[in-house]
Design an enzyme around this catalytic site. Structure first.
Site, PDB file in Angstrom:
ATOM      1  N   CYS A 104       0.832  -1.201   0.000  1.00 19.28           N
ATOM      2  CA  CYS A 104       0.000   0.000   0.000  1.00 19.28           C
ATOM      3  C   CYS A 104       0.872   1.258   0.000  1.00 19.28           C
ATOM      4  O   CYS A 104       0.494   2.281  -0.543  1.00 19.28           O
ATOM      5  CB  CYS A 104      -0.940   0.007   1.193  1.00 19.28           C
ATOM      6  SG  CYS A 104      -2.268  -1.197   1.048  1.00 19.28           S
ATOM      7  N   CYS A 132      13.169   6.823  -6.837  1.00 19.37           N
ATOM      8  CA  CYS A 132      11.706   6.691  -6.809  1.00 19.37           C
ATOM      9  C   CYS A 132      11.212   7.337  -5.509  1.00 19.37           C
ATOM     10  O   CYS A 132      11.776   8.315  -5.072  1.00 19.37           O
ATOM     11  CB  CYS A 132      11.281   5.233  -6.948  1.00 19.37           C
ATOM     12  SG  CYS A 132      11.900   4.167  -5.636  1.00 19.37           S
TER      13      CYS A 132
END
Ligand code: ZN
Length: 475
Positions: free
Chosen positions: A285, A433
């Site tokens: 998540c 990232c």
């Protein structure tokens, strides 16, 4: 074969307590007349004096609402299912004084005490019950709140995390005032405030193969709200070995799953998924995102199933996998069978004690990245000395819109293999990232394609925002 007529809870007292009846008839009208003919007390609840079906009663044929049709004439055939669905309001009757609960508890649980399927006996069962929540996060939050509110006497919680601001979008047991404190302390305080009759047993630890059996053994039901595969398999195996029901829930982005794994009565998690996906295939998540309300729905279903198991009421989600799609607002249900070759709950089980779940899930087997990572501080220094360096942002474009590093170039990870031609292999390359996981995958793609001078920013843009450029928002 006759038509099955499903009787709703409020009308069951008028048909001898039964939840369904098999009746012969060619139309809905015929069926309802036969029903009220055989059970005369039911007639006044179904029909008005002029013979019309009462307006608060809806009738469905095979899940199809027939109100728009000529109801009584709707044809039915053998094997069809007719459901009678009355509107249900919250009860408001005052509970009678009951001696075994305190006055405060009687008042607090009055809406339970007046429910025929709970009543005094059921409320006492709840008070005596011991439920273990694995995780006080998105799923554990609503589960903890509803179980405590319902009067489950003892709620154990296993968690070792600290409340982070990014948790508050969905982890409703915590609050802004508890950011930075342990999730256990935060959840315990909230539960105490909600219902001081509940005893919270905190386990401030990671559930491991060493402690899982000792912790789970002391509880009646386990609700699994974990966010990683090793713990899921650990919880499953420990529950099977100890014979405890495991109320399962999982969420990702806009989709959720729920089931009850009780190996004594049905399949277990391993019957459903004998092996975990390889590490990194299914994003967490934290990487993939999750809609805030979704864990509220799935965690509430887990609380509901837990309470049903304690009460012995209704049909538990055993042998059924419930799938929820929030975007379509659709529930689907799949039948689950026990795997006769299941290594933990099958007749020839090979797993008779807990194993190394990190190894089972392939964690720790990832390639070593010695020297392939660079810190945010190092990147800033090197980039300043070498403006020719290629700094590649492999996040998605909607993440780029939230925040980005000036001078970097966006190539989302999924597009990287097709866009290698845009990159100059002679230049130093640094990938980054959000937190540093996807950029390592990008690094592998680039190395495999022959790029030699590639490194990955450890900790991603988040580390950059913390140590180099505090003007960037964190997310
Ligand atoms: Zn199994």
């Amino acid at each position: 074969m006759a038509v099955t007529v499903l009787i709703p809870t409020p009308l069951r007292p008028y048909v001898g307590g039964r939840d369904s009846l098999e009746l012969e008839g060619a139309s809905v009208g015929e069926l309802l007349e036969r029903l009220s003919g055989e059970h005369t007390a039911l007639k006044q609840h179904l029909f008005a004096d002029d013979g019309r079906l009462r307006s608060f009663v809806n009738v469905y044929v095979n899940d199809r609402d027939i109100r728009q049709l000529a109801q009584r004439d709707t044809p039915v055939k053998a094997g069809d299912t007719v459901s009678i669905i009355p509107s249900i309001a919250g009860g408001t009757a005052v509970a009678e004084a009951l001696p075994k609960l305190s006055h405060e508890e009687i008042l607090r649980y009055s809406r339970h005490l007046i429910l025929p399927d709970v009543g005094l006996e059921g409320q006492k069962k709840l008070k005596a019950a011991r439920v273990l929540l694995v995780g006080a996060g998105g799923l554990g939050s609503p589960a903890a709140l509803y179980l405590a509110a319902a009067g489950v006497g003892t709620v154990g919680i296993v968690d070792f995390d600290v409340v982070d601001k990014t948790n508050l979008q969905r982890q409703i047991v915590h609050g802004t005032s508890t950011v930075g404190t342990s999730k256990l302390a935060s959840a315990t305080a909230r539960i105490r405030d909600l219902n001081p009759n509940v005893r919270v047993e905190p386990f401030e630890t990671r559930l491991t193969s060493e402690n899982a059996l000792d912790i789970i053994r002391e509880f009646d039901v386990v609700a699994d709200g974990t966010d990683n595969f090793p713990t899921r398999y650990l919880v499953n195996d420990a529950c099977v070995l100890l014979g405890k029901p495991n109320v399962y829930g999982s969420i990702f982005r806009f989709e959720g799953q729920a089931s009850v794994f009780d190996a004594k009565r049905g399949p277990c998690y391993r019957c459903l998924y004998s092996e975990p996906p390889p590490p990194g295939l299914v994003p967490s998540c934290a990487e993939g995102g999750v809609l805030g309300v979704l864990p509220g729905i799935i965690g509430s279903i887990q609380a509901m199933e837990t309470i049903k198991l304690i009460l012995g009421a209704g049909d538990p989600l055993i042998g059924r996998l419930l799938l929820f799609d929030a975007l379509k607002l659709q529930f689907r249900e799949l039948k689950l069978a026990k795997d006769p070759d299941c290594p933990v709950c099958g007749p020839h089980a090979t797993i008779t004690e807990l194993i190394d779940y990190e190894a089972f899930c392939g964690i720790g087997a990832e390639p070593a990245y010695d020297g392939a990572e660079i810190t945010a501080h190092e990147l800033e220094q090197e980039w300043r000395g070498n403006p020719d360096m290629l700094v590649i942002d492999v996040r998605e474009s909607h993440e780029y819109e939230i925040t980005h590093i000036d001078g970097s170039r966006l190539i989302p990870l999924g597009e990287l293999p097709q866009r290698l031609g845009e990159l100059d292999g002679h230049r130093e390359i640094v990938t980054f990232c959000h937190h540093g996981a996807r950029s390592l995958k990008a690094l592998e793609i680039l190395k495999a394609a022959g790029f030699a001078k590639v490194r990955s920013l450890r900790g991603g843009i988040d580390a950059w925002a913390v140590t180099v450029d505090p003007s960037l928002p964190r997310y």
